[in-house]
Scaffold this motif. Structure first.
Motif, PDB file in Angstrom:
ATOM      1  N   GLU A 297      23.716  37.025  22.323  1.00 13.28           N
ATOM      2  CA  GLU A 297      24.698  37.876  22.977  1.00 13.28           C
ATOM      3  C   GLU A 297      24.080  38.405  24.247  1.00 13.28           C
ATOM      4  OE1 GLU A 297      23.894  42.050  20.646  1.00 13.28           O
ATOM      5  OE2 GLU A 297      25.406  40.705  19.875  1.00 13.28           O
TER       6      GLU A 297
ATOM      7  N   VAL B  20      32.322  29.606  19.523  1.00 13.53           N
ATOM      8  CA  VAL B  20      32.439  30.875  20.233  1.00 13.53           C
ATOM      9  C   VAL B  20      33.686  30.816  21.095  1.00 13.53           C
ATOM     10  CG1 VAL B  20      31.384  32.449  21.908  1.00 13.53           C
ATOM     11  CG2 VAL B  20      29.937  31.169  20.319  1.00 13.53           C
ATOM     12  N   LYS B  21      34.546  31.820  20.939  1.00  9.55           N
ATOM     13  CA  LYS B  21      35.735  31.927  21.786  1.00  9.55           C
ATOM     14  C   LYS B  21      35.377  32.641  23.089  1.00  9.55           C
ATOM     15  CE  LYS B  21      39.964  32.076  20.006  1.00  9.55           C
ATOM     16  NZ  LYS B  21      41.191  32.520  19.381  1.00  9.55           N
TER      17      LYS B  21
ATOM     18  N   ARG C 281      23.268  33.651  16.687  1.00  9.27           N
ATOM     19  CA  ARG C 281      24.128  33.799  17.848  1.00  9.27           C
ATOM     20  C   ARG C 281      23.319  34.523  18.906  1.00  9.27           C
ATOM     21  NH1 ARG C 281      27.093  39.218  18.492  1.00  9.27           N
ATOM     22  NH2 ARG C 281      25.942  40.494  17.040  1.00  9.27           N
TER      23      ARG C 281
ATOM     24  N   GLY D 197      34.273  36.158  22.973  1.00  7.06           N
ATOM     25  CA  GLY D 197      32.999  36.480  22.343  1.00  7.06           C
ATOM     26  C   GLY D 197      33.014  36.511  20.827  1.00  7.06           C
ATOM     27  N   THR D 198      34.167  36.236  20.208  1.00  5.06           N
ATOM     28  CA  THR D 198      34.201  36.180  18.747  1.00  5.06           C
ATOM     29  C   THR D 198      33.643  34.848  18.275  1.00  5.06           C
ATOM     30  OG1 THR D 198      36.502  35.387  18.753  1.00  5.06           O
ATOM     31  CG2 THR D 198      36.158  37.768  18.515  1.00  5.06           C
ATOM     32  N   VAL D 199      33.109  34.863  17.048  1.00  5.74           N
ATOM     33  CA  VAL D 199      32.504  33.666  16.447  1.00  5.74           C
ATOM     34  C   VAL D 199      33.381  33.222  15.288  1.00  5.74           C
ATOM     35  CG1 VAL D 199      30.477  32.742  15.254  1.00  5.74           C
ATOM     36  CG2 VAL D 199      30.193  34.403  17.119  1.00  5.74           C
TER      37      VAL D 199
ATOM     38  N   GLN E  41      26.617  32.282  22.612  1.00  3.54           N
ATOM     39  CA  GLN E  41      26.169  31.005  22.085  1.00  3.54           C
ATOM     40  C   GLN E  41      25.854  31.158  20.610  1.00  3.54           C
ATOM     41  OE1 GLN E  41      22.817  29.359  24.148  1.00  3.54           O
ATOM     42  NE2 GLN E  41      22.921  27.419  23.052  1.00  3.54           N
ATOM     43  N   VAL E  42      26.076  30.078  19.847  1.00  4.49           N
ATOM     44  CA  VAL E  42      25.721  30.048  18.430  1.00  4.49           C
ATOM     45  C   VAL E  42      24.933  28.789  18.144  1.00  4.49           C
ATOM     46  CG1 VAL E  42      27.632  31.448  17.533  1.00  4.49           C
ATOM     47  CG2 VAL E  42      27.956  28.990  17.863  1.00  4.49           C
TER      48      VAL E  42
ATOM     49  N   SER F 286      30.884  40.328  17.654  1.00  2.11           N
ATOM     50  CA  SER F 286      31.587  40.107  18.913  1.00  2.11           C
ATOM     51  C   SER F 286      30.545  40.067  20.017  1.00  2.11           C
ATOM     52  CB  SER F 286      32.613  41.218  19.167  1.00  2.11           C
ATOM     53  OG  SER F 286      31.953  42.463  19.263  1.00  2.11           O
TER      54      SER F 286
ATOM     55  N   GLN G 262      31.919  27.279  23.340  1.00  5.07           N
ATOM     56  CA  GLN G 262      30.672  26.687  22.855  1.00  5.07           C
ATOM     57  C   GLN G 262      30.816  26.353  21.377  1.00  5.07           C
ATOM     58  OE1 GLN G 262      27.744  28.291  20.920  1.00  5.07           O
ATOM     59  NE2 GLN G 262      26.658  26.370  21.151  1.00  5.07           N
TER      60      GLN G 262
ATOM     61  N   ALA H  16      29.383  37.387  21.474  1.00  3.12           N
ATOM     62  CA  ALA H  16      28.528  36.195  21.418  1.00  3.12           C
ATOM     63  C   ALA H  16      28.746  35.332  22.656  1.00  3.12           C
ATOM     64  CB  ALA H  16      28.825  35.387  20.167  1.00  3.12           C
TER      65      ALA H  16
END
Length: 160
Positions: free
Chosen positions: A139, A96-97, A137, A100-102, A127-128, A123, A85, A125
């Motif tokens: 979660e 967003v990977k 973000r 879940g990292t941003v 969506q941002v 961690s 995303q 995440a």
């Protein structure tokens, strides 16, 4: 993918600075699953998890470690893979990977990041959303049984 806009910063991605009222194709991009635009910079997320950017780069919004003010064609945002995303605003981009990292680049706070860097201490995440004075973000929280309960939005970055 077709874009229509003012094109003073190359944000149409068609290789020109020509304004148009008719949609024009973005140069050399296929398999796009999401687009995001902010100010005069555009982003695209490809099915393979890579991110591409074009348009204004005055504050490194392209995330490509380039010494140019604009790009009229898409360039790959460096050091990003497995992205699920994206979000863009006038001065910075977020991604967003799958893990879940941003990741952030451009000018999210008071520092310019020429290439994406991980946002520390975040961690999980899913969506941002990049905003001019703050970013969010969401979660996914799970119960003890690890079943999805709800989405919670938290402040990601706050510009002072």
């Amino acid at each position: 993918m077709l874009f229509r806009s003012n094109n003073v910063q190359g944000q149409l991605g068609d290789g020109t600075f020509n304004n148009t009222n008719s949609p024009v194709p973005v140069a050399n991009l296929t398999d796009i699953v999401q687009v995001a635009a902010g100010g005069t910079t555009s982003l695209a997320l490809k099915k393979d998890g890579t991110v591409w950017a074009w348009g204004n780069n005055v504050n490194s919004q392209l995330g490509a470690d380039m010494d140019v003010g604009v790009s009229k064609v898409p360039v790959q945002v460096k050091n990003l893979s497995d992205i699920v995303q994206i979000s863009m605003e006038a001065y910075h981009g977020l991604a967003v990977k799958k893990d879940g990292t941003v990741w952030q680049w451009g000018l999210p706070l008071n520092t310019i990041y020429r290439i994406p860097v991980a946002v520390s201490n975040f961690s999980g995440a899913v969506q941002v959303s990049a905003g001019t004075t703050f970013s969010l973000r969401s979660e996914e929280h799970t119960s003890e049984l690890q079943s999805p309960c709800n989405l919670v939005c938290r402040l990601l970055l706050e510009k002072k």
